[in-house]
Design a protein around this motif. Sequence first.
Motif, PDB file in Angstrom:
ATOM      1  N   ASP A  69      42.990  20.064 -18.308  1.00  0.00           N
ATOM      2  CA  ASP A  69      44.419  20.367 -18.461  1.00  0.00           C
ATOM      3  C   ASP A  69      45.109  19.322 -19.337  1.00  0.00           C
ATOM      4  N   VAL A  70      44.722  18.066 -19.178  1.00  0.00           N
ATOM      5  CA  VAL A  70      45.315  17.000 -19.994  1.00  0.00           C
ATOM      6  C   VAL A  70      44.948  17.189 -21.460  1.00  0.00           C
ATOM      7  N   GLN A  71      43.695  17.485 -21.730  1.00  0.00           N
ATOM      8  CA  GLN A  71      43.276  17.693 -23.117  1.00  0.00           C
ATOM      9  C   GLN A  71      43.990  18.885 -23.748  1.00  0.00           C
ATOM     10  N   LYS A  72      44.174  19.955 -22.956  1.00  0.00           N
ATOM     11  CA  LYS A  72      44.898  21.122 -23.464  1.00  0.00           C
ATOM     12  C   LYS A  72      46.361  20.774 -23.741  1.00  0.00           C
ATOM     13  N   ALA A  73      46.945  19.975 -22.856  1.00  0.00           N
ATOM     14  CA  ALA A  73      48.344  19.574 -23.045  1.00  0.00           C
ATOM     15  C   ALA A  73      48.489  18.729 -24.297  1.00  0.00           C
ATOM     16  N   PHE A  74      47.523  17.841 -24.554  1.00  0.00           N
ATOM     17  CA  PHE A  74      47.564  17.036 -25.776  1.00  0.00           C
ATOM     18  C   PHE A  74      47.489  17.939 -27.013  1.00  0.00           C
ATOM     19  N   GLU A  90      49.781   0.516 -29.635  1.00  0.00           N
ATOM     20  CA  GLU A  90      48.633   0.033 -28.858  1.00  0.00           C
ATOM     21  C   GLU A  90      48.522   0.683 -27.486  1.00  0.00           C
ATOM     22  N   ARG A  91      49.651   1.193 -26.946  1.00  0.00           N
ATOM     23  CA  ARG A  91      49.629   1.825 -25.629  1.00  0.00           C
ATOM     24  C   ARG A  91      50.596   3.001 -25.617  1.00  0.00           C
ATOM     25  N   VAL A  92      50.193   4.060 -24.914  1.00  0.00           N
ATOM     26  CA  VAL A  92      51.008   5.270 -24.873  1.00  0.00           C
ATOM     27  C   VAL A  92      51.276   5.682 -23.422  1.00  0.00           C
ATOM     28  N   SER A  93      52.545   5.896 -23.108  1.00  0.00           N
ATOM     29  CA  SER A  93      52.934   6.467 -21.822  1.00  0.00           C
ATOM     30  C   SER A  93      53.322   7.919 -22.063  1.00  0.00           C
ATOM     31  N   VAL A  94      52.548   8.833 -21.501  1.00  0.00           N
ATOM     32  CA  VAL A  94      52.824  10.263 -21.660  1.00  0.00           C
ATOM     33  C   VAL A  94      53.624  10.746 -20.463  1.00  0.00           C
ATOM     34  N   LYS A 103      51.614  18.120  -7.272  1.00  0.00           N
ATOM     35  CA  LYS A 103      51.002  18.418  -5.982  1.00  0.00           C
ATOM     36  C   LYS A 103      49.526  18.024  -5.891  1.00  0.00           C
ATOM     37  N   LEU A 104      48.978  17.460  -6.955  1.00  0.00           N
ATOM     38  CA  LEU A 104      47.562  17.114  -6.957  1.00  0.00           C
ATOM     39  C   LEU A 104      47.350  15.674  -6.496  1.00  0.00           C
ATOM     40  N   PRO A 105      46.181  15.373  -5.924  1.00  0.00           N
ATOM     41  CA  PRO A 105      45.886  13.992  -5.529  1.00  0.00           C
ATOM     42  C   PRO A 105      45.821  13.098  -6.760  1.00  0.00           C
ATOM     43  N   GLN A 106      46.230  11.842  -6.587  1.00  0.00           N
ATOM     44  CA  GLN A 106      46.244  10.916  -7.701  1.00  0.00           C
ATOM     45  C   GLN A 106      44.969  10.079  -7.698  1.00  0.00           C
ATOM     46  N   GLY A 107      44.345   9.970  -8.843  1.00  0.00           N
ATOM     47  CA  GLY A 107      43.122   9.178  -8.968  1.00  0.00           C
ATOM     48  C   GLY A 107      42.737   9.066 -10.425  1.00  0.00           C
ATOM     49  N   ALA A 108      42.039   7.999 -10.769  1.00  0.00           N
ATOM     50  CA  ALA A 108      41.667   7.770 -12.161  1.00  0.00           C
ATOM     51  C   ALA A 108      40.576   8.743 -12.604  1.00  0.00           C
ATOM     52  N   SER A 109      40.722   9.277 -13.831  1.00  0.00           N
ATOM     53  CA  SER A 109      39.740  10.193 -14.406  1.00  0.00           C
ATOM     54  C   SER A 109      39.457   9.773 -15.840  1.00  0.00           C
ATOM     55  N   PRO A 110      38.227  10.061 -16.337  1.00  0.00           N
ATOM     56  CA  PRO A 110      37.916   9.742 -17.737  1.00  0.00           C
ATOM     57  C   PRO A 110      38.378  10.873 -18.653  1.00  0.00           C
ATOM     58  N   VAL A 111      38.722  10.551 -19.865  1.00  0.00           N
ATOM     59  CA  VAL A 111      39.087  11.568 -20.844  1.00  0.00           C
ATOM     60  C   VAL A 111      38.667  11.081 -22.223  1.00  0.00           C
ATOM     61  N   ILE A 112      38.128  11.994 -23.039  1.00  0.00           N
ATOM     62  CA  ILE A 112      37.814  11.664 -24.431  1.00  0.00           C
ATOM     63  C   ILE A 112      39.029  12.050 -25.263  1.00  0.00           C
ATOM     64  N   LEU A 113      39.632  11.085 -25.870  1.00  0.00           N
ATOM     65  CA  LEU A 113      40.873  11.320 -26.603  1.00  0.00           C
ATOM     66  C   LEU A 113      40.591  12.010 -27.937  1.00  0.00           C
ATOM     67  N   PRO A 114      41.507  12.866 -28.389  1.00  0.00           N
ATOM     68  CA  PRO A 114      41.317  13.574 -29.665  1.00  0.00           C
ATOM     69  C   PRO A 114      41.194  12.604 -30.847  1.00  0.00           C
ATOM     70  N   PHE A 117      44.481  11.092 -31.961  1.00  0.00           N
ATOM     71  CA  PHE A 117      45.317  10.392 -30.977  1.00  0.00           C
ATOM     72  C   PHE A 117      45.709   9.005 -31.509  1.00  0.00           C
ATOM     73  N   PRO A 118      46.925   8.545 -31.215  1.00  0.00           N
ATOM     74  CA  PRO A 118      47.421   7.280 -31.785  1.00  0.00           C
ATOM     75  C   PRO A 118      46.706   6.027 -31.283  1.00  0.00           C
ATOM     76  N   VAL A 119      46.020   6.096 -30.136  1.00  0.00           N
ATOM     77  CA  VAL A 119      45.262   4.943 -29.640  1.00  0.00           C
ATOM     78  C   VAL A 119      43.858   5.409 -29.241  1.00  0.00           C
ATOM     79  N   LYS A 120      42.861   4.594 -29.499  1.00  0.00           N
ATOM     80  CA  LYS A 120      41.478   4.880 -29.106  1.00  0.00           C
ATOM     81  C   LYS A 120      41.034   6.296 -29.493  1.00  0.00           C
ATOM     82  N   ALA A 121      41.395   6.711 -30.666  1.00  0.00           N
ATOM     83  CA  ALA A 121      41.064   8.066 -31.126  1.00  0.00           C
ATOM     84  C   ALA A 121      39.567   8.322 -31.041  1.00  0.00           C
ATOM     85  N   GLY A 122      39.188   9.436 -30.404  1.00  0.00           N
ATOM     86  CA  GLY A 122      37.801   9.833 -30.290  1.00  0.00           C
ATOM     87  C   GLY A 122      37.009   9.067 -29.242  1.00  0.00           C
ATOM     88  N   HIS A 123      37.633   8.144 -28.567  1.00  0.00           N
ATOM     89  CA  HIS A 123      36.946   7.338 -27.570  1.00  0.00           C
ATOM     90  C   HIS A 123      37.294   7.797 -26.155  1.00  0.00           C
TER      91      HIS A 123
END
Length: 334
Positions: A69-74, A90-94, A103-114, A117-123
Amino acid sequence: MEYTANRIVELVESITWHPGRVLRIFWVRHSLESRQALAVEISRVVGTEAIVPLIVREGFENANAVMSDVQKAFSANRNAFDCCQGKHVERVSVILLAKEDFKLPQGASPVILPQWFPVKAGHETFFEIADLAMTAEAALLDCPEARIEQIAEFTYKLEAELVARLASLQLSEPARVRQFVAAAHGGGAEPDALASVSDYQQELGKTIDPRAYRPNAAKEAKSLISRLLKLVLHNPPKQLGVVASQLADCFTDSSYVTLKPTLFAVMSRPAAKMNVEAANWHSILLAFYQSYQLMNGAAHAGEYPHYSVSLQFVSSVDLRSFLFAARSYVGGLT
């Protein structure tokens, strides 16, 4: 709870970044006005940090699909990141602007940035979606969401209503006023009821603006609320229930309404069961005390830890709702 663009930015900037993180995502429910207009106001780059709002139109209903869902939103809101072009970010707050609460539980997840993307593109990086209201912290009761001025006003009006009832009863049934004043003053030598009611009225008259009202529990204080605050301060829970019964007994029929106590009052209730009248007065005593402590906390905010703005807002709504209902209840006492 709805926010202005400036308040959202202020809250985001107040949250400390986790070391090493370059992306964080906050959920903000906004349903009153155009989310697009709000997004335009929020979007900005300050120094090396960007705040990028995205409008949520679908997804974020399944915890297992959050990364997708995050990748689709991006991808769907790629143009929202245009504010970062040509700048050293250097840092982005979305900010995810949604019509519903998160309503979803909060927890850290990995994502490959497009790749764009302005920071860490493709990482790959880690992110977590956090409800902004639950995550942002402000000094205890020193934030607009606490509505301290309205708590002060409602407290003043409840006290004024009670004093007006006593003044009216003084003309028709002074014995019951003597009974109430004796209980309010904590027993011992019987006070002069007529003089006490006069003191209550004079103390209220000193307040020019109810929104700036601040009760005083000092030893020499003569207001009615100061007397009631001392009852709470000097009596253990069990005895306070007895005092509440004594106050309730001063009115002929006060059981026509069952007041819904604040959560604070529920947590402070005595073990012994109380009838409706006593429970109502127990709730009133504790609401006065809660207002008093919150106003003191706001006046000395720097002396206390930080709490989430949502906690302060919900606590304030709970207390203000009770004070409003209690005023109507007191006005109908006979």
